[in-house]
Write an enzyme that holds these catalytic residues in place. Structure first.
Site, mmCIF file in Angstrom:
data_model
loop_
_atom_site.group_PDB
_atom_site.id
_atom_site.type_symbol
_atom_site.label_atom_id
_atom_site.label_comp_id
_atom_site.label_asym_id
_atom_site.label_seq_id
_atom_site.Cartn_x
_atom_site.Cartn_y
_atom_site.Cartn_z
ATOM 1 N N SER A 4 3.388 -2.292 10.247
ATOM 2 C CA SER A 4 4.833 -2.283 10.518
ATOM 3 C C SER A 4 5.524 -3.596 10.172
ATOM 4 O O SER A 4 6.460 -4.022 10.859
ATOM 5 C CB SER A 4 5.103 -1.895 11.981
ATOM 6 N N GLU A 55 -5.359 -5.139 10.376
ATOM 7 C CA GLU A 55 -4.380 -4.079 10.578
ATOM 8 C C GLU A 55 -4.689 -3.329 11.871
ATOM 9 O O GLU A 55 -5.511 -2.400 11.862
ATOM 10 C CB GLU A 55 -4.408 -3.101 9.408
ATOM 11 N N HIS A 113 -9.473 0.865 4.725
ATOM 12 C CA HIS A 113 -8.212 1.083 5.455
ATOM 13 C C HIS A 113 -8.480 2.036 6.612
ATOM 14 O O HIS A 113 -9.294 2.954 6.494
ATOM 15 C CB HIS A 113 -7.164 1.663 4.500
ATOM 16 N N GLU A 168 -6.949 4.454 7.684
ATOM 17 C CA GLU A 168 -6.760 5.881 7.363
ATOM 18 C C GLU A 168 -7.971 6.444 6.627
ATOM 19 O O GLU A 168 -8.294 7.627 6.761
ATOM 20 C CB GLU A 168 -5.452 6.055 6.567
ATOM 21 N N ASN A 224 0.868 -1.184 0.000
ATOM 22 C CA ASN A 224 0.000 0.000 0.000
ATOM 23 C C ASN A 224 0.905 1.233 0.000
ATOM 24 O O ASN A 224 1.507 1.554 1.015
ATOM 25 C CB ASN A 224 -0.879 -0.024 1.262
ATOM 26 N N LYS A 276 0.019 4.254 -0.281
ATOM 27 C CA LYS A 276 -0.655 5.431 0.289
ATOM 28 C C LYS A 276 -0.424 6.648 -0.623
ATOM 29 O O LYS A 276 -0.392 6.498 -1.834
ATOM 30 C CB LYS A 276 -0.161 5.690 1.705
ATOM 31 N N GLY A 305 2.423 2.100 10.664
ATOM 32 C CA GLY A 305 3.396 3.178 10.547
ATOM 33 C C GLY A 305 4.083 3.557 11.846
ATOM 34 O O GLY A 305 4.739 4.593 11.924
HETATM 35 C C1 PEP Z 1 -0.698 0.074 5.836
HETATM 36 O O1 PEP Z 1 -0.738 1.236 5.518
HETATM 37 O O2 PEP Z 1 -1.589 -0.681 5.449
HETATM 38 C C2 PEP Z 1 0.405 -0.380 6.659
HETATM 39 C C3 PEP Z 1 0.348 -1.596 7.138
HETATM 40 O O3 PEP Z 1 1.432 0.495 6.866
HETATM 41 P P1 PEP Z 1 2.869 0.166 7.532
HETATM 42 O O4 PEP Z 1 3.362 -1.127 6.942
HETATM 43 O O5 PEP Z 1 3.737 1.331 7.143
HETATM 44 O O6 PEP Z 1 2.657 0.059 8.995
#
Ligand code: PEP
Length: 249
Positions: free
Chosen positions: A209, A164, A93, A95, A9, A11, A170
């Site tokens: 992460s 998630e 997601h 976000e 992803n 983003k 992040g």
């Molecule tokens: C994500 O945005 O779906 C995500 C898992 O981000 P990160 O791997 O940076 O934590």
């Protein structure tokens, strides 16, 4: 057997210069055992599709509108993503849920639109830190799963679910393996209750992460069929290491 899936992803990151990462990734994985998916910003999908043509890399959007067409300035319909070269779309997601107030009902409507357009929906669920601390994790995941997935059209070929935890995205923080296993086993059981045998084919990704250093341990976890990767998917060298860890898991 569920085929493993490594999904990136991107983003709101990436302009034309980043296309070289896709070329590098394709070169590193000419015949991958796992499925590889990159979800770039919508502005890059058609150019990335040209770069990824003939490779094993699939492309996805990061959101879609529930409607087919209409007066929705700034939004993109699922069939438009498909037209640009996407085969998948990330929906719900955290976000999107936080920044745009998306509810489970919104995600469900978008999932239906995605399935209608022939896209694979990568539906995200996850608890906040406060919800985990309050012992609400499984309740939250169960509610989000129930509300975000439609009754019709859900199969292992059309839907992927990504767990998630919001507090892990992040942040560099990752749940324990036991915590990941608990949620993934729970999701598999909830899906089986609702969709029967079909649930066995639905891939469950962990996201939050994931890095080359922790990927192998996460991929060895019960009911983890791959990862949804944010930051570490932007550079081919990192994403490639995660894909390799998935392939040997
Ligand atoms: C994500 O945005 O779906 C995500 C898992 O981000 P990160 O791997 O940076 O934590």
């Amino acid at each position: 057997m569920r085929k493993k899936l490594a999904a990136g992803n991107w983003k709101m990151n990436g302009t034309a210069a980043a296309l070289e990462e896709v070329t590098a990734l394709a070169g590193a994985h000419p015949r991958p055992v796992a499925d590889i998916l990159i979800c770039p910003p919508a502005t890059l999908i058609d150019r990335m599709a040209a770069v990824a043509k003939g490779t094993a890399i699939a492309l996805g959007g990061q959101d879609c509108h529930a409607a087919h067409t209409g007066a929705h300035t700034g939004d993109i319909a699922a069939h438009m993503l498909a037209d640009a070269g996407a085969t998948h779309v990330i929906l719900g997601h955290s976000e999107r849920r936080t920044d745009h107030g998306e509810t489970d009902a919104d995600v469900r409507a978008k999932t239906l639109a995605a399935l209608d357009a022939g896209l694979v929906a990568v539906v995200c669920v996850g608890e906040t830190e406060g919800q985990r601390d309050a012992g609400e994790t499984l309740n939250v995941i169960g509610t989000q799963l129930a509300g975000s997935l439609p009754d019709e059209g859900v199969t292992g070929a059309t839907v992927v679910v990504a767990y998630e935890p919001v507090w892990a995205i992040g942040t560099g923080r990752v749940p324990t393996i036991e915590q990941i296993a608990e949620v993934h086993d729970f999701m598999r059981a909830e899906l089986a209750k609702r969709f029967g045998d079909v649930a066995e084919g639905i891939r469950l990704l962990y996201g939050g992460s994931v890095k080359p250093a922790n990927a192998a341990e996460i991929f060895a976890t019960s009911n983890v069929d791959g990862a949804l990767v944010g930051g570490a998917s932007l550079k081919a060298v990192d994403f490639s290491a995660i894909i390799s860890a998935l392939e040997v898991a």
